[in-house]
Design a protein around this motif. Sequence first.
Motif, PDB file in Angstrom:
ATOM      1  N   ASP A 180       0.819  -1.210   0.000  1.00 31.01           N
ATOM      2  CA  ASP A 180       0.000   0.000   0.000  1.00 31.01           C
ATOM      3  C   ASP A 180       0.854   1.261   0.000  1.00 31.01           C
ATOM      4  N   GLU A 181       1.846   1.273   0.870  1.00 31.20           N
ATOM      5  CA  GLU A 181       2.723   2.449   0.953  1.00 31.20           C
ATOM      6  C   GLU A 181       3.484   2.649  -0.354  1.00 31.20           C
ATOM      7  N   MET A 182       3.940   1.539  -0.929  1.00 28.67           N
ATOM      8  CA  MET A 182       4.692   1.635  -2.178  1.00 28.67           C
ATOM      9  C   MET A 182       3.803   2.140  -3.309  1.00 28.67           C
ATOM     10  N   PHE A 183       2.581   1.628  -3.330  1.00 24.00           N
ATOM     11  CA  PHE A 183       1.611   2.031  -4.355  1.00 24.00           C
ATOM     12  C   PHE A 183       1.327   3.538  -4.258  1.00 24.00           C
ATOM     13  N   ALA A 184       1.044   3.992  -3.062  1.00 28.91           N
ATOM     14  CA  ALA A 184       0.746   5.421  -2.861  1.00 28.91           C
ATOM     15  C   ALA A 184       1.967   6.271  -3.193  1.00 28.91           C
ATOM     16  N   ALA A 185       3.148   5.798  -2.793  1.00 33.13           N
ATOM     17  CA  ALA A 185       4.382   6.539  -3.085  1.00 33.13           C
ATOM     18  C   ALA A 185       4.576   6.661  -4.592  1.00 33.13           C
ATOM     19  N   GLY A 186       4.257   5.592  -5.325  1.00 30.69           N
ATOM     20  CA  GLY A 186       4.374   5.627  -6.780  1.00 30.69           C
ATOM     21  C   GLY A 186       3.518   6.736  -7.373  1.00 30.69           C
ATOM     22  N   TYR A 187       2.290   6.858  -6.890  1.00 28.57           N
ATOM     23  CA  TYR A 187       1.403   7.897  -7.432  1.00 28.57           C
ATOM     24  C   TYR A 187       1.827   9.286  -6.994  1.00 28.57           C
ATOM     25  N   ARG A 188       2.400   9.365  -5.796  1.00 26.70           N
ATOM     26  CA  ARG A 188       2.920  10.684  -5.380  1.00 26.70           C
ATOM     27  C   ARG A 188       4.099  11.103  -6.249  1.00 26.70           C
ATOM     28  N   GLU A 189       4.930  10.125  -6.604  1.00 32.32           N
ATOM     29  CA  GLU A 189       6.062  10.433  -7.492  1.00 32.32           C
ATOM     30  C   GLU A 189       5.585  10.833  -8.888  1.00 32.32           C
ATOM     31  N   LEU A 190       4.561  10.124  -9.358  1.00 38.14           N
ATOM     32  CA  LEU A 190       4.007  10.465 -10.677  1.00 38.14           C
ATOM     33  C   LEU A 190       3.449  11.885 -10.669  1.00 38.14           C
ATOM     34  N   ASP A 191       2.762  12.202  -9.590  1.00 39.61           N
ATOM     35  CA  ASP A 191       2.193  13.533  -9.416  1.00 39.61           C
ATOM     36  C   ASP A 191       3.281  14.606  -9.411  1.00 39.61           C
ATOM     37  N   ALA A 192       4.338  14.332  -8.658  1.00 39.44           N
ATOM     38  CA  ALA A 192       5.446  15.293  -8.572  1.00 39.44           C
ATOM     39  C   ALA A 192       6.089  15.479  -9.929  1.00 39.44           C
ATOM     40  N   MET A 193       6.245  14.394 -10.653  1.00 42.32           N
ATOM     41  CA  MET A 193       6.831  14.463 -11.994  1.00 42.32           C
ATOM     42  C   MET A 193       5.972  15.341 -12.896  1.00 42.32           C
ATOM     43  N   GLU A 194       4.662  15.134 -12.822  1.00 38.56           N
ATOM     44  CA  GLU A 194       3.761  15.899 -13.691  1.00 38.56           C
ATOM     45  C   GLU A 194       3.703  17.372 -13.303  1.00 38.56           C
ATOM     46  N   ALA A 195       3.864  17.613 -12.010  1.00 36.78           N
ATOM     47  CA  ALA A 195       3.835  19.004 -11.553  1.00 36.78           C
ATOM     48  C   ALA A 195       5.007  19.784 -12.130  1.00 36.78           C
ATOM     49  N   ASP A 196       6.100  19.079 -12.444  1.00 33.11           N
ATOM     50  CA  ASP A 196       7.280  19.735 -13.011  1.00 33.11           C
ATOM     51  C   ASP A 196       7.161  20.014 -14.502  1.00 33.11           C
ATOM     52  N   LEU A 197       6.187  19.394 -15.150  1.00 33.92           N
ATOM     53  CA  LEU A 197       6.048  19.597 -16.595  1.00 33.92           C
ATOM     54  C   LEU A 197       5.378  20.933 -16.864  1.00 33.92           C
ATOM     55  N   GLU A 198       5.824  21.583 -17.925  1.00 35.30           N
ATOM     56  CA  GLU A 198       5.176  22.844 -18.283  1.00 35.30           C
ATOM     57  C   GLU A 198       4.006  22.576 -19.211  1.00 35.30           C
ATOM     58  N   VAL A 199       2.886  23.175 -18.875  1.00 34.25           N
ATOM     59  CA  VAL A 199       1.701  23.040 -19.709  1.00 34.25           C
ATOM     60  C   VAL A 199       1.532  24.333 -20.497  1.00 34.25           C
ATOM     61  N   ASP A 200       1.646  24.217 -21.815  1.00 33.88           N
ATOM     62  CA  ASP A 200       1.499  25.395 -22.681  1.00 33.88           C
ATOM     63  C   ASP A 200       0.236  25.247 -23.524  1.00 33.88           C
ATOM     64  N   PRO A 201      -0.826  25.959 -23.104  1.00 30.20           N
ATOM     65  CA  PRO A 201      -2.101  25.830 -23.823  1.00 30.20           C
ATOM     66  C   PRO A 201      -1.974  26.226 -25.292  1.00 30.20           C
ATOM     67  N   ALA A 202      -0.933  26.992 -25.632  1.00 27.43           N
ATOM     68  CA  ALA A 202      -0.754  27.400 -27.026  1.00 27.43           C
ATOM     69  C   ALA A 202      -0.072  26.303 -27.845  1.00 27.43           C
ATOM     70  N   ASP A 203       0.480  25.302 -27.168  1.00 26.09           N
ATOM     71  CA  ASP A 203       1.205  24.244 -27.876  1.00 26.09           C
ATOM     72  C   ASP A 203       0.824  22.867 -27.327  1.00 26.09           C
ATOM     73  N   PRO A 204      -0.394  22.454 -27.604  1.00 21.88           N
ATOM     74  CA  PRO A 204      -0.835  21.156 -27.063  1.00 21.88           C
ATOM     75  C   PRO A 204       0.019  19.988 -27.559  1.00 21.88           C
ATOM     76  N   VAL A 205       0.438  20.031 -28.801  1.00 25.78           N
ATOM     77  CA  VAL A 205       1.250  18.918 -29.319  1.00 25.78           C
ATOM     78  C   VAL A 205       2.561  18.803 -28.553  1.00 25.78           C
ATOM     79  N   GLY A 206       3.246  19.927 -28.410  1.00 22.98           N
ATOM     80  CA  GLY A 206       4.516  19.906 -27.678  1.00 22.98           C
ATOM     81  C   GLY A 206       4.322  19.481 -26.232  1.00 22.98           C
ATOM     82  N   THR A 207       3.262  20.000 -25.624  1.00 21.33           N
ATOM     83  CA  THR A 207       2.990  19.658 -24.234  1.00 21.33           C
ATOM     84  C   THR A 207       2.711  18.160 -24.071  1.00 21.33           C
TER      85      THR A 207
END
Lengths: 201, 201
Positions: A66-93
């Motif tokens: 359970d802890e490992m599973f939750a940690a995995g999703y927290r890491e995924l979340d953190a990774m995604e939070a670092d990505l830049e979302v550019d509404p003007a460039d959906p393909v690049g994003t």
Amino acid sequence: MTATAGTSHVRARRREQTRTEILAAAWRLAERDGIAGLSLRELAREVGMQAPSLYTYFESKAAIYDEMFAAGYRELDAMEADLEVDPADPVGTLAASGEAFIDFCGASLARFQLMFTRAVPGWEPSPGAYAVSVASYQRSVDEFARLGIDEPRHIDLLTALFAGLASQQLANDPGGDRWRRLSREAAEMYVTHVTRGRRQR
Amino acid sequence: MTATAGTSHVRARRREQTRTEILAAAWRLAERDGIAGLSLRELAREVGMQAPSLYTYFESKAAIYDEMFAAGYRELDAMEADLEVDPADPVGTLAASGEAFIDFCGASLARFQLMFTRAVPGWEPSPGAYAVSVASYQRSVDEFARLGIDEPRHIDLLTALFAGLASQQLANDPGGDRWRRLSREAAEMYVTHVTRGRRQR
DNA sequence: GTCTATAGGGTGATAGAC
DNA sequence: GTCTATCACCCTATAGAC
């Protein structure tokens, strides 16, 4: 009294440290033997304990998963939070998102198995752990919305596309980039599809 | 001498029949407990034997997995052979292929795990079993070519798309059709992409 | 908190009688 | 070909001494 309260604080910290150490060892072993091959005896040995001592830190083996599973999703979340979302460039994003997701999956086969497949016979995430995964999914949905992707079936199509690239990459070319390098092309295909005819409306 | 040769024929048939029976029981148990949860003792019990007797029919547990793996790809091949390929209607053909593939995966989670994920710690297909999977893949590639899909990266994109729909369907909506019903839309998106600008050239 | 001991199972595989 | 007996492990989990 003050002294006792002080030490209990220290003890709680130490306890948390040991838990972290156990989980780190669990990831190492799961990487080596597959997530389903994790054994408590070996895990205990890895951190210099006997197996029963693990029960001081975790209620059961399922609790460790359970802890490992939750940690995995927290890491995924953190990774995604670092990505830049550019509404003007959906393909690049989306291309960057796809590559990052494939890299995330490729960085740990054990984590991939735990998060996205049902590789552990008899185990499924507890409601608490599952909630972490739902929150992470919701965050992704919110970011897709910023790109103008909001129809449920379009979101499902996108998750299938990325999941497919990642699973093919891991299963058939682990460590390579045979499917990873298709991320941009996949993103172009997808964005063309979901924006098709939008200007006419 | 003639009699002995005659009985040996009968014995070989009986032997093959027993092997088939054992494999059928193995699928039943694998379906129930996950492919990695298969146990030889239980398998023997299921066919009314003691565990050591299984070694008369199979060299090892890995050999049983090998036969199941190869059988899975033969079944996939047979399923695909039944599909009609209409070069004039690539979208319809691919949509039907996608649905059939998702149905194939959904019909047996154990088979899916064995064929497409690495769910059995410590086991991988023998060269002989692997060759069956390669032959099946080659057959698919030949049929895609009849639809005008022949660039390697387009083939990889297509397998990723179908693999993604199937894995999302199995993992997140087993028994339902949340991703399955996206097959036609996915096929349209894909065909539009690969034929884009083809008339200009 | 950590240990030993152990409950109460399980595993794949092999030897050798029949 | 099938069996019993067994080897040589494995497992999660708990009781209770220290």
